[in-house]
Every structure is written in structure tokens, then in C-alpha cells.
Write a protein that holds these residues in place. Structure first.
Motif, PDB file in Angstrom:
ATOM      1  N   TYR A 113       0.824  -1.208   0.000  1.00  0.00           N
ATOM      2  CA  TYR A 113       0.000   0.000   0.000  1.00  0.00           C
ATOM      3  C   TYR A 113       0.855   1.253   0.000  1.00  0.00           C
ATOM      4  O   TYR A 113       2.047   1.240   0.308  1.00  0.00           O
ATOM      5  CB  TYR A 113      -0.911   0.021   1.236  1.00  0.00           C
ATOM      6  CG  TYR A 113      -0.185  -0.176   2.549  1.00  0.00           C
ATOM      7  CD1 TYR A 113       0.358   0.907   3.251  1.00  0.00           C
ATOM      8  CD2 TYR A 113      -0.023  -1.449   3.089  1.00  0.00           C
ATOM      9  CE1 TYR A 113       1.032   0.721   4.448  1.00  0.00           C
ATOM     10  CE2 TYR A 113       0.651  -1.648   4.287  1.00  0.00           C
ATOM     11  CZ  TYR A 113       1.175  -0.560   4.959  1.00  0.00           C
ATOM     12  OH  TYR A 113       1.855  -0.749   6.151  1.00  0.00           O
ATOM     13  N   GLN A 114       0.201   2.321  -0.364  1.00  0.00           N
ATOM     14  CA  GLN A 114       0.757   3.650  -0.177  1.00  0.00           C
ATOM     15  C   GLN A 114       0.042   4.253   1.036  1.00  0.00           C
ATOM     16  O   GLN A 114      -1.184   4.288   1.080  1.00  0.00           O
ATOM     17  CB  GLN A 114       0.488   4.524  -1.413  1.00  0.00           C
ATOM     18  CG  GLN A 114       1.041   5.933  -1.346  1.00  0.00           C
ATOM     19  CD  GLN A 114       2.558   5.962  -1.370  1.00  0.00           C
ATOM     20  OE1 GLN A 114       3.178   6.001  -0.305  1.00  0.00           O
ATOM     21  NE2 GLN A 114       3.146   5.941  -2.545  1.00  0.00           N
ATOM     22  N   ALA A 116      -0.923   7.475   2.922  1.00  0.00           N
ATOM     23  CA  ALA A 116      -0.994   8.846   2.434  1.00  0.00           C
ATOM     24  C   ALA A 116      -2.163   9.585   3.068  1.00  0.00           C
ATOM     25  O   ALA A 116      -3.117   8.982   3.583  1.00  0.00           O
ATOM     26  CB  ALA A 116      -1.146   8.858   0.912  1.00  0.00           C
ATOM     27  N   SER A 130      -2.171  -1.048  -3.160  1.00  0.00           N
ATOM     28  CA  SER A 130      -1.619  -1.070  -4.513  1.00  0.00           C
ATOM     29  C   SER A 130      -1.456  -2.488  -5.038  1.00  0.00           C
ATOM     30  O   SER A 130      -1.428  -2.706  -6.249  1.00  0.00           O
ATOM     31  CB  SER A 130      -0.269  -0.352  -4.536  1.00  0.00           C
ATOM     32  OG  SER A 130       0.602  -0.885  -3.548  1.00  0.00           O
ATOM     33  N   SER A 334       9.275   2.127  -9.551  1.00  0.00           N
ATOM     34  CA  SER A 334       9.087   2.930  -8.341  1.00  0.00           C
ATOM     35  C   SER A 334      10.417   2.978  -7.615  1.00  0.00           C
ATOM     36  O   SER A 334      11.388   2.341  -8.029  1.00  0.00           O
ATOM     37  CB  SER A 334       8.017   2.313  -7.439  1.00  0.00           C
ATOM     38  OG  SER A 334       8.513   1.128  -6.821  1.00  0.00           O
ATOM     39  N   THR A 413       0.176   8.441  -7.530  1.00  0.00           N
ATOM     40  CA  THR A 413      -0.554   8.855  -6.327  1.00  0.00           C
ATOM     41  C   THR A 413      -2.025   9.155  -6.611  1.00  0.00           C
ATOM     42  O   THR A 413      -2.712   9.719  -5.759  1.00  0.00           O
ATOM     43  CB  THR A 413       0.096  10.127  -5.733  1.00  0.00           C
ATOM     44  OG1 THR A 413       0.120  11.162  -6.720  1.00  0.00           O
ATOM     45  CG2 THR A 413       1.517   9.841  -5.266  1.00  0.00           C
ATOM     46  N   PRO A 453       1.729  11.136  -0.244  1.00  0.00           N
ATOM     47  CA  PRO A 453       2.339   9.974   0.406  1.00  0.00           C
ATOM     48  C   PRO A 453       3.202  10.359   1.604  1.00  0.00           C
ATOM     49  O   PRO A 453       3.839  11.419   1.619  1.00  0.00           O
ATOM     50  CB  PRO A 453       3.198   9.359  -0.704  1.00  0.00           C
ATOM     51  CG  PRO A 453       2.658   9.906  -1.970  1.00  0.00           C
ATOM     52  CD  PRO A 453       2.164  11.276  -1.636  1.00  0.00           C
ATOM     53  N   GLU A 457       8.284   4.861  -0.812  1.00  0.00           N
ATOM     54  CA  GLU A 457       8.071   3.536  -1.383  1.00  0.00           C
ATOM     55  C   GLU A 457       6.704   3.008  -0.990  1.00  0.00           C
ATOM     56  O   GLU A 457       6.096   3.449  -0.006  1.00  0.00           O
ATOM     57  CB  GLU A 457       9.121   2.537  -0.869  1.00  0.00           C
ATOM     58  CG  GLU A 457      10.527   2.777  -1.322  1.00  0.00           C
ATOM     59  CD  GLU A 457      11.455   1.649  -0.883  1.00  0.00           C
ATOM     60  OE1 GLU A 457      11.027   0.469  -0.910  1.00  0.00           O
ATOM     61  OE2 GLU A 457      12.603   1.945  -0.517  1.00  0.00           O
ATOM     62  N   PHE A 458       6.220   2.034  -1.764  1.00  0.00           N
ATOM     63  CA  PHE A 458       5.077   1.265  -1.312  1.00  0.00           C
ATOM     64  C   PHE A 458       5.498   0.463  -0.087  1.00  0.00           C
ATOM     65  O   PHE A 458       6.595  -0.091  -0.036  1.00  0.00           O
ATOM     66  CB  PHE A 458       4.601   0.308  -2.410  1.00  0.00           C
ATOM     67  CG  PHE A 458       4.011   1.002  -3.606  1.00  0.00           C
ATOM     68  CD1 PHE A 458       2.769   1.605  -3.524  1.00  0.00           C
ATOM     69  CD2 PHE A 458       4.704   1.058  -4.799  1.00  0.00           C
ATOM     70  CE1 PHE A 458       2.218   2.251  -4.628  1.00  0.00           C
ATOM     71  CE2 PHE A 458       4.170   1.696  -5.907  1.00  0.00           C
ATOM     72  CZ  PHE A 458       2.926   2.298  -5.819  1.00  0.00           C
ATOM     73  N   THR A 465       9.253  -1.773   4.304  1.00  0.00           N
ATOM     74  CA  THR A 465       9.594  -1.556   2.908  1.00  0.00           C
ATOM     75  C   THR A 465      10.084  -2.874   2.323  1.00  0.00           C
ATOM     76  O   THR A 465      10.499  -3.775   3.055  1.00  0.00           O
ATOM     77  CB  THR A 465      10.693  -0.485   2.765  1.00  0.00           C
ATOM     78  OG1 THR A 465      11.824  -0.857   3.571  1.00  0.00           O
ATOM     79  CG2 THR A 465      10.188   0.879   3.203  1.00  0.00           C
TER      80      THR A 465
END
Length: 474
Positions: A113-114, A116, A130, A334, A413, A453, A457-458, A465
Motif C-alpha cells: 500500500y501507499q 498517504a 496497490s 518505483s 498517487t 504519500p 516507497e510502497f 519496505t
């Protein structure tokens, strides 16, 4: 498990008895089989690093170090320029667990996931999914790419509490919600209790042929999440699945390829060779995919015993190679795209146009392996950087925090995340734009928002990470 307080990764065991016989004398310190004192563990650590570490010539003198320090602290004293150069070598006190991780087996929820906020002034945050790992508890619960987690264990996520709520628990309840404008709204009827389970992650996360024949394009799209060849029971299962995907691409006349490596932190070099050999244009088993560089001792030894080209690695013969049908490959990237992923990007560049879309990559041109004690006196093990790679043109200039720059910088995003291969999905939409293919009218969906975000990173599961891996297997 302790990995030197670093997010490190990679490989099976290097026994220092390579097939070319390049073991130095007296690598392992002599110690009684039952002597697990810190001084003996640290002596073993030093001798391994002195022998195989890429920067072995830069190690501090052994007599300047505290022989009775915690091995994690001792190991850190040996690392060459931790913040800028060797960001990856690590040490663990549970080498067996780390070996399983390197094979793609880990105890997970299965969410990436992000994290944010809807805007810079918002204190509320969401987990914008994601990717959901195939075969994971999260997938079994029904979570999918595009979902938004707004609550964890019944509490709304904020920028002040998310780190506490997403602590290292094995069970959480996740509540989904929606984003309208800058307002996150929870739906308590969509709450799922999920418990981590051990999962062997299939790296072929998604594949599809997208027909744009009206514009002369038939696009092969594949999401590939880690470089792992197979399982213990079927060592080539995942590589063979990749071959099957490309066999279908070949049979259906795919003439454009999208390789989605946004979530791929790397893995085994052997699988990178397989993937690159399925893609490369005008390649053969006589053409170089990548070259290795080891420390002075091993480089000299290998070349002496195997010749000047001892460190060159050529492409494989893959029957389902689609290079003759391609002029270029699009790679979605990414800041978590690393190691073996970057090896594929760099290794293909001398042979075809490689167009990267998204963000710059992580910047890891180093390969390593996990080394345990072959006498099994302790559970400590090290992921040691053995060297770096270059492509056929001797290019290896991406080993910095800036990584490989994206040809087209696109912020990933825009929420909600669309399905992979959807015309409106942010990065794929840019691919179509570069191809001069218009977005299908029926793909123009509802309102979107661009979030802010909290991480470059995702993330996955408990705020982790992705590991950065380029695994040399012996």
C-alpha cells in the motif's frame, strides 16, 4: 530476527568452496564446536568479510575492534560507507528464517500500500492498497488493489497513530472506506479480521494481452513481484509460469510489452536471466547479459582459472523469447524497484529501447549471498555484498540513491488505484500516451484524487519496505 537494523535481503549459503575452487586458506576461525562466545562469532564474521566482501581491502584492522561486542554492532563497524554505498549488507541471528524469506516464503497479511493523506493539511491517513499478494490471507478475505483501509482495530488512522496501530501484531481488523474529495469515510460494515500466515508468494502477479489492434498494437502486460524461480517441491515452477505467459504472448502476436516492476525489490539472478532472455531482441547464448566484478582476490582468481571472460554471463536460450516481435519494452518503476529488477533493465539496454515510466529506481547494482556457519555452531548469518554488475557495454552507473531515472516521471498517487492494464491506471495510461494510443472512452471512470504519500516507497504489512535483493546462488 535482527538484520543489523537494516532492511537487507538475499540468497542461499555461500560455503566458500566455489565450483572453481577459489577458497582461501583458513577462512573459518578455529574454535571448539560448542564455543559460541561473542569473540568467536565476531572472529568468524571478520574472516568471512575479509575473504569475500567486495570492499574487503577497506576493512578496519581486526585488532582495533571490540571482539566481545554484540555481533550486530561489530558487523556495522565493517560496512563500507553505509549511508551511500553499501546500504544492503546485513546480519541476522536467525539465518534459517531469512533463508525462507529469500525463497519468497514469509509470514504476511499480504497487503502492499501507499500510506498517504488526502491533502497536506489532513491529519487523517489511509492505506491505499496497490497490490494484494496472491494466495495471502488478505486475498482470501477479499481485499484487492484499489481498496482503502481507513481504520485498524477500530481506530481511524491518523498521522499521529498509524505507526502504533500498525505495530508488529499478527492479527488486525481492517476497515475499508472511500475517499471523496479530501474526506475519508469509513464503512464499518466492511471490516475484516485478518491473521498473518506463511505464504509462498507467486511472483507472476498478473498477466494479460491488451488488444489495441485498431492502432496496430497488441500489448502484453505482466506484473512481476520478485525474482524467485520456484518452490522447494517444484524448483522451477515460477520460472516455468513466466515462460508460459511469454509463450502466450508469442503465440498471440504481442508487439508491445509492459513489464510492471513497481513492487519488485529483486531476488535471484537466475530468474533475472530467465526474464531477460524471454524479452531481449537479437540476443543469443553468445551475447552478454551482465558482467560481474568481485573483490581483487576473487576477480584475479576467477580470471586466472577460467580466462578473461570468466565473469561474463550470457543470455539463455528461451524458446518463448518475443524479442523478434518487439522494438522496445516499457518498464513501470518505483523507488522500490531494485536489484535484480534493475539488472534486467540495465542488461537489456544494449539490445533494445527500454522505456521506464514512474519513479527512479532504488539504485542497487550490487549482488550478494547469505552466508551461514558451515560448522553450524550458531544461528548467525550474514547477507554480504560480494560485488557489482554491469551490462554488455560495461555500464553500471546507477548504484546510488538516485537509481535509474524514469524516462517519464509519473507520480503514482492518483486514487483510487485502477486495475492493472486498465486504460485509466496512472502509469499504464502514460504508456498508451507514449504509444500514441488514445484511452478507450468506456475507461473514463469517476472522480479521482491525488494523495500526499508519507513514504517514498510502497509499504507492506506492518510498515515494512520491500527487501532489495540480487541473489547470487552457489
Amino acid at each position: 530476527m535482527n538484520i543489523g537494523n537494516r532492511l537487507s535481503s538475499v540468497a542461499l549459503a555461500l560455503l566458500f568452496l566455489f565450483s572453481i575452487g577459489c577458497k582461501r586458506d583458513n577462512v573459518d576461525p578455529v574454535a571448539p564446536a560448542n564455543d559460541t562466545s561473542l569473540s568467536n562469532i565476531n572472529s568468524w564474521v571478520y574472516e568471512v568479510m575479509k575473504d569475500a566482501y567486495f570492499w574487503s581491502s577497506s576493512l578496519p584492522a581486526q585488532n582495533t575492534l571490540n571482539a566481545n561486542a554484540n555481533p550486530s554492532d561489530y558487523f556495522e563497524k565493517l560496512i563500507y560507507k553505509r549511508s551511500t554505498v553499501d546500504r544492503y549488507s546485513g546480519i541476522t541471528d536467525d539465518v534459517a528464517a531469512l533463508q525462507k524469506e529469500f525463497k519468497g516464503i514469509s509470514k504476511i497479511f499480504g497487503i502492499q500500500y501507499q500510506i498517504a493523506a488526502p491533502d497536506q493539511n489532513s491529519s487523517n491517513v489511509g492505506l491505499y492498497l496497490s497490490y494484494v499478494v496472491k494466495g495471502s490471507p488478505a486475498e482470501a478475505a477479499g481485499l484487492k488493489r484499489g481498496d482503502i483501509i481507513t481504520k485498524v482495530d477500530g481506530q481511524a488512522l491518523t498521522n499521529g497513530n498509524y505507526a502504533t496501530l500498525l505495530r508488529n501484531n499478527d492479527t488486525h481488523s481492517f476497515t475499508l472506506g472511500t475517499l471523496e474529495g479530501t474526506m475519508l469515510t469509513s464503512d464499518d460494515n466492511k471490516t475484516y479480521s485478518i491473521t498473518k500466515a506463511e505464504v509462498s508468494e507467486n511472483p507472476v502477479g498478473f498477466s494479460k494481452i491488451i488488444d489495441k489492434s485498431k492502432y496496430g498494437k497488441k500489448i502484453g502486460y505482466v506484473v512481476y513481484t520478485q525474482f524467485v524461480p520456484g518452490t522447494d517441491s517444484s524448483p522451477k515452477a515460477y520460472d516455468d509460469q513466466l515462460r508460459k505467459v511469454f509463450g502466450e504472448f508469442k503465440a498471440q502476436g504481442v508487439n508491445e510489452l509492459v513489464l510492471d516492476l513497481r513492487f519488485n525489490g529483486g531476488g535471484y539472478i537466475s530468474s533475472a536471466e530467465t526474464l531477460a532472455s524471454l524479452i531481449g531482441k537479437n540476443i543469443s547464448t553468445s551475447k552478454v547479459f551482465y558482467k560481474e566484478q568481485w573483490n581483487e582476490n576473487y576477480t584475479a582468481m576467477m580470471k586466472k582459472q577460467k580466462g578473461a571472460n570468466a565473469l561474463d554471463h550470457n543470455f539463455l536460450a528461451e524458446a518463448n523469447n518475443i524479442g523478434s516481435q518487439l522494438e522496445r519494452v516499457f518498464v513501470l518503476t518505483s523507488q522500490g524497484t531494485a536489484s535484480a529488477s534493475e539488472l534486467v533493465i540495465n542488461g537489456l539496454k544494449p539490445y533494445m529501447s527500454v522505456i521506464t515510466i514512474g519513479d527512479h529506481t532504488n539504485g542497487k547494482n550490487l549482488f550478494g549471498t547469505l552466508i551461514d556457519d558451515d560448522q553450524k555452531r550458531w544461528n548467525w548469518g550474514m547477507y554480504v555484498m560480494l560485488g557489482q554488475t554491469a551490462n554488455a557495454n560495461n555500464e553500471s552507473d546507477y548504484g546510488t540513491t538516485n537509481g535509474i531515472a524514469a524516462n517519464y516521471k509519473v507520480d503514482d498517487t492518483v486514487i483510487p488505484y485502477r486495475s492493472f492494464g486498465d486504460d485509466n491506471e496512472t502509469l499504464f495510461s502514460k504508456v498508451l500516451n507514449v504509444m500514441d494510443v488514445p484511452v478507450s472512452p468506456n475507461a473514463r471512470l469517476g472522480a479521482t484524487a491525488s494523495v500526499k504519500p508519507l513514504s517514498s516507497e510502497f509499504l507492506k504489512d506492518n510498515l515494512q519496505t520491500g527487501e532489495k535483493r540480487m541473489i547470487m546462488e552457489f
